[in-house]
Design a protein around this motif. Structure first.
Motif, short mmCIF file in Angstrom:
data_model
loop_
_atom_site.label_atom_id
_atom_site.label_comp_id
_atom_site.label_asym_id
_atom_site.label_seq_id
_atom_site.Cartn_x
_atom_site.Cartn_y
_atom_site.Cartn_z
N THR A 94 0.86 -1.09 -0.03
CA THR A 94 0.10 -0.09 0.06
C THR A 94 1.00 1.29 -0.03
N VAL A 159 -10.15 8.05 0.23
CA VAL A 159 -11.01 8.25 1.53
C VAL A 159 -11.82 9.45 1.15
N VAL A 188 -13.86 7.81 6.10
CA VAL A 188 -12.74 8.41 6.95
C VAL A 188 -12.87 7.97 8.47
N CYS A 319 -0.60 6.59 10.64
CA CYS A 319 0.64 6.37 9.94
C CYS A 319 1.54 5.76 11.08
N1 SAM Z 1 1.66 5.75 2.93
C1 SAM Z 1 0.63 4.74 2.16
C2 SAM Z 1 -0.50 5.36 1.51
O1 SAM Z 1 -0.92 6.45 1.38
O2 SAM Z 1 -1.28 4.28 0.90
C3 SAM Z 1 0.35 3.70 3.23
C4 SAM Z 1 0.18 3.92 4.53
S1 SAM Z 1 -1.79 4.85 4.57
C5 SAM Z 1 -1.71 5.09 6.54
C6 SAM Z 1 -2.78 3.63 4.36
C7 SAM Z 1 -3.91 3.98 3.98
O3 SAM Z 1 -4.72 4.42 5.12
C8 SAM Z 1 -4.36 5.10 2.75
O4 SAM Z 1 -5.00 4.38 1.70
C9 SAM Z 1 -4.85 6.02 3.40
O5 SAM Z 1 -5.73 6.85 2.93
C10 SAM Z 1 -5.62 5.46 4.65
N2 SAM Z 1 -6.06 6.30 5.92
C11 SAM Z 1 -5.12 7.16 6.62
N3 SAM Z 1 -6.00 7.50 7.56
C12 SAM Z 1 -7.54 7.25 7.27
C13 SAM Z 1 -8.27 7.69 7.98
N4 SAM Z 1 -8.27 8.64 9.02
N5 SAM Z 1 -9.61 7.19 7.66
C14 SAM Z 1 -9.45 6.34 6.61
N6 SAM Z 1 -8.37 5.90 5.88
C15 SAM Z 1 -7.36 6.50 6.18
#
Ligand code: SAM
Length: 323
Positions: A94, A159, A188, A319
């Motif tokens: 991801t 999201v 979200v 994160c």
């Molecule tokens: N950096 C990578 C990315 O952007 O895909 C991987 C880590 S990121 C934390 C993984 C997924 O979590 C992403 O698709 C991001 O949109 C989602 N994400 C992060 N915070 C979120 C939240 N508060 N609610 C829903 N999805 C979230």
């Protein structure tokens, strides 16, 4: 492996870093969060060792995530070592895609099977506003490179946020008519920074689906991966559309996963602060049996369901968990 509720757990999400090159509104505060020191983060050989033990217990699928996994140097080497573990049938990543273009082919050659790329908008100015520092063309180049490298199926994680990108959901779904992309809309979740904690931003998946259906009828479809999104397609489209309603349509009964954080904690549930420390075990040279015991304990601690709807504060933002 089955948990105490009989759910088959065969999927491990491995966060390789808590660092990210973006600062998405729903994930991180504008100033970011203090990254863990390098020695707090699992080394690649520790990850490989743990995944081998987990594969021995029945883990069949591994997804690398973060933070942004592609900011960690040498990820291709980790992919190659994980791909060689007997018993693993699926290895995926991801990513936000912005660093993917130059790496997609070598990751594929190393044994990566597929990617999920996060993309919340098709508008460059909005992309900059949501990510606070990212460039849309970099993410799009990552998507094109993933398709060209054959990292199929290429899934897009969007999201959906009320008042932020809810006017674009149909446009994002339309991508699936032009490309073999699998766009999944995600509610979200209150696991991030301010926007992620705001109930007013939650766009129920029923509303997202209604917006998409305005531009075409959806019929049931199937896509590799077996994640929480059921797939749908516009008739004849090469790609599919999915809706992940973590808040309004909880899929905990079908949950099949455990998580490993970058700092070496097994998390039985994304939305719970309960953790099992495996870094301590790995660093004191624990036996495979002790590691298996820790994995089994994480399974025992897996809750029946999340309680995201309570909007409680959590110890880690997305994160730092590895979304
Ligand atoms: N950096 C990578 C990315 O952007 O895909 C991987 C880590 S990121 C934390 C993984 C997924 O979590 C992403 O698709 C991001 O949109 C989602 N994400 C992060 N915070 C979120 C939240 N508060 N609610 C829903 N999805 C979230």
């Amino acid at each position: 492996m089955r948990d105490r509720l009989g759910r088959e757990i065969d999927y491990l999400r491995v966060s390789v870093t808590d660092r990210c090159n973006l600062r998405c509104l729903y994930c991180l505060p504008p100033e970011g969060v203090r990254p863990k020191d390098h020695e707090e983060i699992l080394r690649y050989e520790e990850i490989v060792h743990l995944v081998k033990v987990a594969a021995g217990l029945g883990i069949r699928r591994v997804r690398l995530t973060g933070g942004e996994p592609l900011v960690r140097a040498g990820l291709t080497q980790l992919v190659a070592e994980l791909a060689a573990i007997p018993g693993l049938s699926d290895l995926s990543l991801t990513t936000n895609g912005t660093l993917l273009a130059p790496l997609a082919e070598e990751l594929k050659r190393a044994g990566l099977k597929r990617v999920n790329i996060s993309l919340d908008t098709l508008r460059p100015e909005r992309f900059r506003a949501i990510t606070r520092c990212g460039t849309f063309s970099d993410a799009w180049a990552g998507i094109e490179a993933a398709l060209a490298a054959g990292l199929h199926p290429v899934k897009i994680n969007t999201v959906a946020m009320a008042g932020v990108n809810d006017d674009e959901l149909a446009d994002l779904a339309e991508l699936t008519r032009r490309f073999p992309l699998h766009v999944r809309f995600i509610e979200v979740m209150p696991l991030g920074a301010d926007l992620g904690r705001s109930e007013a931003r939650v766009l129920p998946m029923a509303t997202a689906r209604a917006a998409v259906e305005k531009v075409g009828r959806l019929e049931p479809a199937w896509v590799t991966g077996g994640g929480p999104a059921r797939a749908w397609r516009f008739p004849g489209a090469p790609g599919t559309v999915g809706f992940i309603g973590a808040l309004t349509e909880s899929f905990c009964k079908r949950c099949n996963r455990l998580r490993l954080t970058a700092d070496g904690k097994l998390k039985p549930c994304l939305a719970s602060d309960v953790e099992v420390d495996v870094k301590r075990l790995l660093r004191r040279g624990a036996s495979a049996d002790e590691l298996k015991e820790a994995l089994r304990r994480a399974l025992e601690l897996k809750p029946a369901r999340h309680h995201l709807e309570n909007y409680a504060k959590h110890a880690r933002v997305m994160c730092q968990i590895g979304g």
